[in-house]
Design a protein around this motif. Sequence first.
Motif, short mmCIF file in Angstrom:
data_model
loop_
_atom_site.label_atom_id
_atom_site.label_comp_id
_atom_site.label_asym_id
_atom_site.label_seq_id
_atom_site.Cartn_x
_atom_site.Cartn_y
_atom_site.Cartn_z
N PHE A 167 0.80 -1.23 0.00
CA PHE A 167 0.00 0.00 0.00
C PHE A 167 0.83 1.28 0.00
CE2 PHE A 167 -2.98 -3.11 1.76
CZ PHE A 167 -4.06 -2.90 0.95
N LYS A 168 1.99 1.26 0.64
CA LYS A 168 2.77 2.48 0.78
C LYS A 168 3.81 2.62 -0.33
CE LYS A 168 6.01 4.79 3.89
NZ LYS A 168 6.74 4.70 5.17
N ASN A 169 4.71 1.68 -0.39
CA ASN A 169 5.85 1.82 -1.31
C ASN A 169 5.48 1.82 -2.79
OD1 ASN A 169 7.68 1.98 0.86
ND2 ASN A 169 7.75 -0.24 1.03
N PRO A 170 4.57 0.95 -3.26
CA PRO A 170 4.26 0.98 -4.69
C PRO A 170 3.71 2.32 -5.18
CG PRO A 170 3.50 -1.07 -3.73
CD PRO A 170 3.93 -0.19 -2.59
N ILE A 171 2.93 3.00 -4.34
CA ILE A 171 2.39 4.30 -4.75
C ILE A 171 3.53 5.30 -4.96
CG2 ILE A 171 0.95 6.24 -4.02
CD1 ILE A 171 -0.79 4.26 -2.52
N LEU A 172 4.48 5.32 -4.01
CA LEU A 172 5.62 6.22 -4.16
C LEU A 172 6.44 5.87 -5.39
CD1 LEU A 172 6.80 6.46 -0.43
CD2 LEU A 172 5.54 8.17 -1.74
N ILE A 173 6.67 4.59 -5.60
CA ILE A 173 7.50 4.17 -6.73
C ILE A 173 6.83 4.55 -8.05
CG2 ILE A 173 8.40 2.14 -7.93
CD1 ILE A 173 8.81 0.83 -5.19
N VAL A 174 5.52 4.34 -8.17
CA VAL A 174 4.81 4.69 -9.40
C VAL A 174 4.87 6.20 -9.65
CG1 VAL A 174 2.54 4.77 -10.47
CG2 VAL A 174 3.30 2.69 -9.36
N CYS A 175 4.68 7.00 -8.59
CA CYS A 175 4.74 8.47 -8.76
C CYS A 175 6.12 8.92 -9.20
CB CYS A 175 4.34 9.15 -7.45
SG CYS A 175 2.60 8.92 -6.99
N TYR A 176 7.15 8.38 -8.58
CA TYR A 176 8.52 8.76 -8.94
C TYR A 176 8.85 8.35 -10.37
CZ TYR A 176 9.68 10.07 -4.13
OH TYR A 176 9.73 10.69 -2.91
N PHE A 177 8.45 7.14 -10.76
CA PHE A 177 8.74 6.70 -12.12
C PHE A 177 7.96 7.51 -13.15
CE2 PHE A 177 10.74 2.62 -10.77
CZ PHE A 177 11.83 2.68 -11.62
N ALA A 178 6.75 7.92 -12.81
CA ALA A 178 5.99 8.77 -13.72
C ALA A 178 6.71 10.11 -13.93
CB ALA A 178 4.58 8.99 -13.18
N THR A 179 7.28 10.65 -12.83
CA THR A 179 8.05 11.90 -12.95
C THR A 179 9.29 11.70 -13.80
OG1 THR A 179 7.27 12.52 -10.74
CG2 THR A 179 9.14 13.74 -11.64
N LEU A 180 9.97 10.56 -13.61
CA LEU A 180 11.18 10.29 -14.40
C LEU A 180 10.84 10.16 -15.88
CD1 LEU A 180 12.99 7.69 -12.10
CD2 LEU A 180 13.48 10.12 -12.33
N ILE A 181 9.73 9.51 -16.21
CA ILE A 181 9.34 9.38 -17.62
C ILE A 181 9.00 10.75 -18.21
CG2 ILE A 181 7.56 8.45 -19.15
CD1 ILE A 181 7.42 6.01 -17.32
N TYR A 182 8.38 11.61 -17.40
CA TYR A 182 8.04 12.95 -17.88
C TYR A 182 9.29 13.77 -18.15
CZ TYR A 182 6.23 17.71 -17.86
OH TYR A 182 5.94 19.01 -18.19
N ILE A 183 10.33 13.59 -17.30
CA ILE A 183 11.56 14.37 -17.49
C ILE A 183 12.30 13.91 -18.74
CG2 ILE A 183 13.82 14.91 -16.48
CD1 ILE A 183 12.52 14.68 -13.73
N ASN A 184 12.54 12.57 -18.85
CA ASN A 184 13.25 12.04 -20.00
C ASN A 184 12.91 10.56 -20.14
OD1 ASN A 184 15.71 10.74 -21.47
ND2 ASN A 184 15.95 12.94 -21.84
N TRP A 185 12.14 10.23 -21.14
CA TRP A 185 11.68 8.85 -21.27
C TRP A 185 12.79 7.91 -21.72
CZ3 TRP A 185 11.99 6.40 -25.97
CH2 TRP A 185 12.19 7.21 -27.11
N GLN A 186 13.77 8.43 -22.51
CA GLN A 186 14.85 7.56 -22.97
C GLN A 186 15.71 7.08 -21.81
OE1 GLN A 186 16.71 10.25 -25.73
NE2 GLN A 186 15.59 9.42 -27.51
N LEU A 187 16.08 8.02 -20.93
CA LEU A 187 16.90 7.65 -19.79
C LEU A 187 16.12 6.75 -18.82
CD1 LEU A 187 19.65 8.02 -18.47
CD2 LEU A 187 18.80 10.09 -17.37
N THR A 188 14.82 6.96 -18.73
CA THR A 188 14.00 6.13 -17.84
C THR A 188 13.89 4.71 -18.36
OG1 THR A 188 12.72 8.09 -17.24
CG2 THR A 188 11.75 5.95 -16.73
N ILE A 189 13.75 4.54 -19.68
CA ILE A 189 13.72 3.19 -20.25
C ILE A 189 15.04 2.48 -20.01
CG2 ILE A 189 13.63 1.91 -22.43
CD1 ILE A 189 11.58 3.90 -23.43
N PHE A 190 16.15 3.22 -20.13
CA PHE A 190 17.45 2.62 -19.84
C PHE A 190 17.53 2.19 -18.37
CE2 PHE A 190 21.81 3.13 -18.29
CZ PHE A 190 22.48 2.25 -19.11
N THR A 191 16.99 3.04 -17.48
CA THR A 191 16.99 2.70 -16.05
C THR A 191 16.15 1.46 -15.78
OG1 THR A 191 17.23 5.05 -15.51
CG2 THR A 191 16.50 3.59 -13.74
N LEU A 192 14.99 1.36 -16.43
CA LEU A 192 14.12 0.20 -16.24
C LEU A 192 14.75 -1.09 -16.77
CD1 LEU A 192 10.62 1.72 -17.11
CD2 LEU A 192 11.51 1.10 -14.86
#
Length: 270
Positions: free
Chosen positions: A38-63
């Motif tokens: 309940f706690k950690n997945p919500i934070l992780i999804v919000c942070y990853f959404a921000t990372l994709i918004y900033i730069n999707w190429q670097l986020t795909i590499f991170t994933l």
Amino acid sequence: RLPLGFFSEERKGDLIARMTGDVAEVENSIMSSLEMLFKNPILIVCYFATLIYINWQLTIFTLCVVPLMGWVMGVAGKKLKSQSLQVQSLWSDTMSQVEETLGGLRIIKAFCAEDKMNRRFRNVNNELRDSIIRVGMRQSLAHPMSEFLGTVLIVIVLWFGGWLVLNNMTLTGPTFIYYLVILYSIINPLKDLTKAGYNIPKGLASMERIDKILKAENPIREEATPTPIHDFKDKIEFRNVSFKYDQHWVLRNINLTIEKGKTIALVGQS
């Protein structure tokens, strides 16, 4: 609901350990799982959404790098589960030793068997201690391992992101620094997720031991529509009745007749 044969094969100390220590371990695992779900997945999804918004190429590499880190932690978690199962089994042996010793204390004293029982308890207690130390060390290493893997992730992303910045490819220096701040913020929820992931295998190991009792099959079946008998009118007769535990016969080819108002006739071996 289980027959007497089940309880004669299982030691009372082992059953007590499953109903106390294993149940408590499952409870701790459930609480960790609830926080993880309940706690950690919500934070992780919000942070990853921000990372994709900033730069999707670097986020795909991170994933692409993150699953490798998860695989390393998964391998360690499987080893922890097997060791936790061994610890719970040794704890059951210890409880059985204590229950048998206290229950037969008069016999032990009468036959001067104190030294023998002390040696038995010392051996199983030493094995339990060593197993608990191994599990504790592996569980304590979860935090340093997650820190190390998080640092490796930051270094890899820093290398790839620096390459994008230096080659003027869709990423500027200030944006990259902001990206690293968000990426570093996601590490703590991932570490908490890892800690919970280490508690879950321990709970699963205990659940397997509990299921041995909860899911035990009763070989003795009752008739679906039994014939009701309200009074004793004539006689009850058993023909060629045999019964044994494993390979040991208790009753063999017993013929028993109980007639109303007459003596009992018993023929066979016991």
